[in-house]
Design a protein around this motif. Structure first.
Motif, mmCIF file in Angstrom:
data_model
loop_
_atom_site.group_PDB
_atom_site.id
_atom_site.type_symbol
_atom_site.label_atom_id
_atom_site.label_comp_id
_atom_site.label_asym_id
_atom_site.label_seq_id
_atom_site.Cartn_x
_atom_site.Cartn_y
_atom_site.Cartn_z
ATOM 1 N N VAL A 197 4.624 21.352 48.078
ATOM 2 C CA VAL A 197 3.730 20.211 47.885
ATOM 3 C C VAL A 197 3.535 19.903 46.402
ATOM 4 O O VAL A 197 3.371 18.737 46.016
ATOM 5 C CB VAL A 197 2.387 20.400 48.632
ATOM 6 N N LEU A 198 3.622 20.924 45.556
ATOM 7 C CA LEU A 198 3.451 20.661 44.128
ATOM 8 C C LEU A 198 4.589 19.816 43.569
ATOM 9 O O LEU A 198 4.427 19.117 42.572
ATOM 10 C CB LEU A 198 3.327 21.973 43.345
ATOM 11 N N ASP A 199 5.736 19.848 44.252
ATOM 12 C CA ASP A 199 6.857 19.026 43.787
ATOM 13 C C ASP A 199 6.583 17.537 43.959
ATOM 14 O O ASP A 199 7.173 16.708 43.267
ATOM 15 C CB ASP A 199 8.139 19.394 44.564
ATOM 16 N N GLY A 210 -15.098 27.885 48.416
ATOM 17 C CA GLY A 210 -15.884 26.668 48.572
ATOM 18 C C GLY A 210 -16.176 25.898 47.302
ATOM 19 O O GLY A 210 -16.982 24.962 47.311
ATOM 20 N N ARG A 211 -15.511 26.278 46.220
ATOM 21 C CA ARG A 211 -15.700 25.549 44.963
ATOM 22 C C ARG A 211 -14.350 25.154 44.380
ATOM 23 O O ARG A 211 -13.407 25.960 44.426
ATOM 24 C CB ARG A 211 -16.432 26.409 43.929
ATOM 25 N N VAL A 212 -14.280 23.947 43.830
ATOM 26 C CA VAL A 212 -13.038 23.554 43.154
ATOM 27 C C VAL A 212 -13.023 24.276 41.811
ATOM 28 O O VAL A 212 -13.838 24.001 40.932
ATOM 29 C CB VAL A 212 -12.954 22.028 42.959
ATOM 30 N N GLN A 213 -12.102 25.205 41.718
ATOM 31 C CA GLN A 213 -12.063 26.038 40.516
ATOM 32 C C GLN A 213 -11.316 25.351 39.384
ATOM 33 O O GLN A 213 -11.600 25.551 38.218
ATOM 34 C CB GLN A 213 -11.385 27.354 40.880
ATOM 35 N N ARG A 214 -10.334 24.539 39.765
ATOM 36 C CA ARG A 214 -9.531 23.883 38.728
ATOM 37 C C ARG A 214 -8.893 22.672 39.372
ATOM 38 O O ARG A 214 -8.491 22.706 40.525
ATOM 39 C CB ARG A 214 -8.441 24.877 38.295
ATOM 40 N N GLN A 215 -8.808 21.565 38.673
ATOM 41 C CA GLN A 215 -7.962 20.482 39.164
ATOM 42 C C GLN A 215 -7.291 19.772 38.031
ATOM 43 O O GLN A 215 -7.740 19.793 36.894
ATOM 44 C CB GLN A 215 -8.672 19.534 40.126
ATOM 45 N N GLY A 216 -6.170 19.167 38.332
ATOM 46 C CA GLY A 216 -5.415 18.476 37.301
ATOM 47 C C GLY A 216 -4.014 18.178 37.762
ATOM 48 O O GLY A 216 -3.693 18.309 38.943
ATOM 49 N N HIS A 217 -3.195 17.762 36.806
ATOM 50 C CA HIS A 217 -1.800 17.481 37.121
ATOM 51 C C HIS A 217 -1.100 18.799 37.465
ATOM 52 O O HIS A 217 -1.350 19.807 36.809
ATOM 53 C CB HIS A 217 -1.134 16.804 35.919
ATOM 54 N N PRO A 218 -0.252 18.781 38.511
ATOM 55 C CA PRO A 218 0.401 20.037 38.878
ATOM 56 C C PRO A 218 1.529 20.403 37.914
ATOM 57 O O PRO A 218 2.700 20.440 38.277
ATOM 58 C CB PRO A 218 0.932 19.771 40.289
ATOM 59 N N ASP A 219 1.160 20.652 36.695
ATOM 60 C CA ASP A 219 2.159 20.976 35.678
ATOM 61 C C ASP A 219 2.403 22.488 35.657
ATOM 62 O O ASP A 219 1.861 23.240 36.460
ATOM 63 C CB ASP A 219 1.686 20.476 34.306
ATOM 64 N N GLY A 220 3.194 22.899 34.716
ATOM 65 C CA GLY A 220 3.539 24.314 34.629
ATOM 66 C C GLY A 220 2.317 25.203 34.508
ATOM 67 O O GLY A 220 2.260 26.283 35.102
ATOM 68 N N GLY A 221 1.325 24.746 33.763
ATOM 69 C CA GLY A 221 0.120 25.553 33.553
ATOM 70 C C GLY A 221 -0.588 25.825 34.863
ATOM 71 O O GLY A 221 -0.944 26.963 35.171
#
Ligand code: ATP
Length: 235
Positions: A197-199, A210-221
């Motif tokens: 799915v990241l592709d 139950g918490r969004v820990q991180r979100q962003g562009h699915p880049d290498g990081g």
């Protein structure tokens, strides 16, 4: 890009045990957002809230800018939200054609529904008379997607599409999902294992307890972080 589906500060519970603690998530038309995270993080519950199947304790659910907090599943379905649950929800004893035919409740004609389904998934045409239960897992998932498309969704919610399928098949299915998004549908995909799915995802959110820990562009990081934190080498 303005969001079609918007969850803000969503809290949800089962029997007074809170499992979502203020989830913020947005999906715009034409966008694929991946919601990832370990077992029990609350991913399925997030989809259940977004489709009205599970009510939220607090927070807001908006669709196309309209407040739909507290709306029931029927109203959300009418507003264009389509949930494809884990396990696909096809009727195994009915033929592929009859599984599609059932979707005429949406008001679309049989010919139109078959055209939508068979154009996107030609294999379903070849399997039209076969009982859905005799299809391969990937074909059943195609049928589930085709049934979803028959509702002309504005928002497609996909739960663990990859479950039990070979990576090659999952990759092909996600190519179709990306194509569906390109036609303007807002797609929210839940997956425990992230690679395929990241592709295709434009944006990814990682849910933990139950918490969004991180979100962003699915880049290498983000991939590296996922790999290290939750998903082992499969990310
Ligand atoms: P999984 O991939 O295992 O389904 P998930 O991230 O989708 O994980 P949820 O299914 O949303 O997580 O579950 C979140 C939490 O809510 C878990 O602790 C789970 O045990 C609990 N839970 C889920 N469904 C119910 C239910 N019907 N009744 C009580 N608790 C539930």
């Amino acid at each position: 890009m303005s969001a079609i589906l918007e969850l803000s500060g969503v809290r949800a519970a089962y029997d007074r045990i809170t499992v979502l603690h203020g989830v913020d998530l947005q999906v715009a038309a034409g966008q694929v957002v991946a919601l990832l995270g370990p077992n029990g993080a609350g991913k399925t519950t997030t989809l259940r809230v977004a489709s009205g199947v599970h009510s939220l304790e607090s927070g807001r659910l908006r669709l196309g800018g309209r407040d739909m907090t507290g709306a029931d599943p029927r109203d959300l379905a009418r507003a264009g939200v389509c949930l494809i649950p884990e396990g696909r929800g096809v009727f195994p004893n009915l033929s592929v054609r009859d599984n599609l035919l059932m979707m005429t409740f949406t008001g679309r004609g049989r010919a139109e529904i078959e055209e939508i389904a068979f154009q996107r998934f030609p294999i379903l045409h070849r399997r039209a008379s076969q009982a859905a239960g005799t299809l391969s897992g990937g074909e059943q998932q195609m049928l589930a997607l085709a049934r979803g498309l028959a509702t002309d969704p504005a928002v497609l919610l996909l739960d663990e599409l990859s479950m039990g399928l070979a990576p090659l098949i999952v990759g092909r299915l996600y190519e179709q999902v990306a194509e569906i998004a390109r036609q303007g549908v807002a797609v929210l995909v839940v997956e425990q294992f992230a690679a395929a799915v990241l592709d295709i995802a434009d944006h990814a959110a990682v849910l933990v307890r139950g918490r969004v820990q991180r979100q962003g562009h699915p880049d290498g990081g983000l991939r590296a972080e996922l790999s290290a934190l939750y998903l082992g080498s499969s990310a």
